[in-house]
Design a protein around this motif. Structure first.
Motif, PDB file in Angstrom:
ATOM      1  N   THR A  67      -0.572   2.629 -11.256  1.00  0.00           N
ATOM      2  CA  THR A  67       0.064   1.809 -10.218  1.00  0.00           C
ATOM      3  C   THR A  67      -0.887   1.616  -9.043  1.00  0.00           C
ATOM      4  OG1 THR A  67       2.223   2.693 -10.849  1.00  0.00           O
ATOM      5  CG2 THR A  67       2.072   1.655  -8.681  1.00  0.00           C
ATOM      6  N   TRP A  70      -3.592  -1.042  -9.669  1.00  0.00           N
ATOM      7  CA  TRP A  70      -3.129  -2.427  -9.548  1.00  0.00           C
ATOM      8  C   TRP A  70      -2.893  -2.817  -8.093  1.00  0.00           C
ATOM      9  CZ3 TRP A  70      -3.650  -5.988 -13.094  1.00  0.00           C
ATOM     10  CH2 TRP A  70      -3.839  -5.578 -14.412  1.00  0.00           C
ATOM     11  N   ILE A  71      -2.316  -1.901  -7.331  1.00  0.00           N
ATOM     12  CA  ILE A  71      -2.073  -2.182  -5.911  1.00  0.00           C
ATOM     13  C   ILE A  71      -3.395  -2.353  -5.167  1.00  0.00           C
ATOM     14  CG2 ILE A  71      -1.210  -1.184  -3.749  1.00  0.00           C
ATOM     15  CD1 ILE A  71       1.090   0.025  -5.417  1.00  0.00           C
ATOM     16  N   SER A  75      -4.735  -5.636  -3.400  1.00  0.00           N
ATOM     17  CA  SER A  75      -4.973  -5.526  -1.957  1.00  0.00           C
ATOM     18  C   SER A  75      -6.388  -5.956  -1.583  1.00  0.00           C
ATOM     19  CB  SER A  75      -4.745  -4.090  -1.489  1.00  0.00           C
ATOM     20  OG  SER A  75      -3.408  -3.714  -1.671  1.00  0.00           O
TER      21      SER A  75
END
Length: 189
Positions: A67, A70-71, A75
């Motif tokens: 996770t 991907w963030i 970003s």
């Protein structure tokens, strides 16, 4: 060492033409006392980026590795787009007239508030999450801020006019884009 160097370079580039660099120019013109201004920038940056780095370190512990990857990728890519939007100094941030604080305290307060939610604060959060190296990231982002802002305090307008801000922002955007793509691809995980 990579976290320190990447953090220093990215923030120094991201800071070019940023509102806090404009604030540095404004404070230098208003007070004409470079040492307390530079000291205020340093203290404010260490405090702000230490908090941002702590958030980044906390995020790495709360989110799973997949996770987080991907963030961070999204970003960094969003940061690349944000780099292409020029900053302006807000009128309320520029108002140091009538301040009853000294030069140092005015600089600390103004810089701390101007950095809240700014590109370099967001970058500090992302870099701390990416590198899992809070101290190196905070030291690097602080050095990057000082490299970008201290010369503006001392050399001011002459320096800012010679730097092609659009080019610097373009280079920064490409670097953030590459970091985003690398994170999405799982490079360095």
């Amino acid at each position: 060492m990579e976290a320190f160097l990447v953090s220093t370079g990215l923030v120094a580039l991201a800071e070019m033409g940023d509102k806090t660099q404009l604030l540095s120019l404004l404070l230098a013109a208003r007070f004409r006392k470079p040492w307390p201004i530079v000291a205020g920038i340093f203290v404010s940056t260490v405090a702000n980026h230490a908090l941002a780095g702590a958030v980044g370190a906390w995020v790495t512990n709360v989110l799973g590795q997949q996770t987080l990857r991907w963030i961070l990728g999204a970003s960094f890519i969003a940061m690349a787009a944000w780099m292409l939007i020029p900053d302006k100094l807000d009128d309320d941030e520029a108002d140091t007239e009538g301040s009853h604080l000294g030069v140092f305290a005015t600089t600390v307060v103004a810089f701390f508030l101007a950095e809240m939610g700014d590109k370099t604060q967001v970058a500090t959060v992302m870099l701390a999450a990416r590198f899992h190296a809070w101290a190196q990231v905070v030291a690097g982002t602080t050095l990057g801020m000082m490299l970008a802002n201290a010369p503006v305090v001392w050399f001011g307008d002459r320096l800012v006019r010679k730097v092609p801000i659009r080019l610097v922002h373009g280079v920064s955007a490409v670097i953030f884009l590459l970091l985003g793509a690398a994170a999405l691809a799982g490079v360095g995980s």
